[in-house]
Enzyme design. Sequence first.
Site, short mmCIF file in Angstrom:
data_model
loop_
_atom_site.label_atom_id
_atom_site.label_comp_id
_atom_site.label_asym_id
_atom_site.label_seq_id
_atom_site.Cartn_x
_atom_site.Cartn_y
_atom_site.Cartn_z
N ASN A 55 -6.52 6.35 4.48
CA ASN A 55 -8.68 6.44 4.02
C ASN A 55 -8.88 7.86 4.39
O ASN A 55 -9.72 8.65 4.50
CB ASN A 55 -9.86 5.63 4.91
N ASP B 14 -1.00 1.86 -4.85
CA ASP B 14 -0.96 0.52 -5.55
C ASP B 14 -2.32 0.81 -6.85
O ASP B 14 -2.92 0.83 -6.06
CB ASP B 14 -0.82 -0.13 -4.34
N HIS C 169 0.96 -1.42 -0.38
CA HIS C 169 0.30 0.09 -0.23
C HIS C 169 0.98 1.28 0.11
O HIS C 169 0.27 1.92 -0.58
CB HIS C 169 -0.75 0.30 0.79
N ASN D 259 -8.74 2.80 -0.53
CA ASN D 259 -9.48 4.35 0.54
C ASN D 259 -9.06 4.99 0.26
O ASN D 259 -9.87 6.42 0.53
CB ASN D 259 -9.70 3.69 1.44
#
Length: 195
Positions: free
Chosen positions: A75, A100, A22, A121
């Site tokens: 997020n 990603d 991520h 997110n």
Amino acid sequence: MAEVWLVVGLGNPGEKYAGHRHNIGYLVVDELARRLGTPLRAHKTGRAEVAEGRLGPPGADGPRIVLARPRSYMNEVGGPTKALTTFYKVPPARVIAIHDELDIDFGTLRCKLGGGDNGHNGLKSLRSSFGTGDFYRVRAGIGRPPGRQDVADFVLSNYSGVERKELPFQVDTAADAVESLIVDGLEKTQQKFNS
């Protein structure tokens, strides 16, 4: 050449997340900062680390860029990024988000303007804060999780040993793609980098 570009690496802050899939956006921003010869420093807003400079050889009047790593979890990246666009007076159309992408194989890269969030997110947070999805994306492929592994577990896990060997090449190529987007535009960049 006075227009400023904001290049945002999406990821999660802290050593615990540093090697996760991520966090490819953070790695690419680090590489771009290295190329500029300018370290990332805490921004006045307190919600991001930034590095400012110009693309091109030292002393050249190249495009101005601000590299950013939000100091928030994935997020919630929209808030700190929106604060930076306000501070630097950058419209979403001159924002490049590096992130990603599950639907692209590892080692593959795609660039585009606009689109949905595809369940990501970080993109969801940016779209919500900007009120639009019309910003550039450099999408670094991580592929789908093997077997029945949960997607959240997969993106929040470290790269495999084989992937770690290839990762510097992916980061370098993604940094090249960011520079190309700013200098050459989307069409030429897509022709060169989209695989």
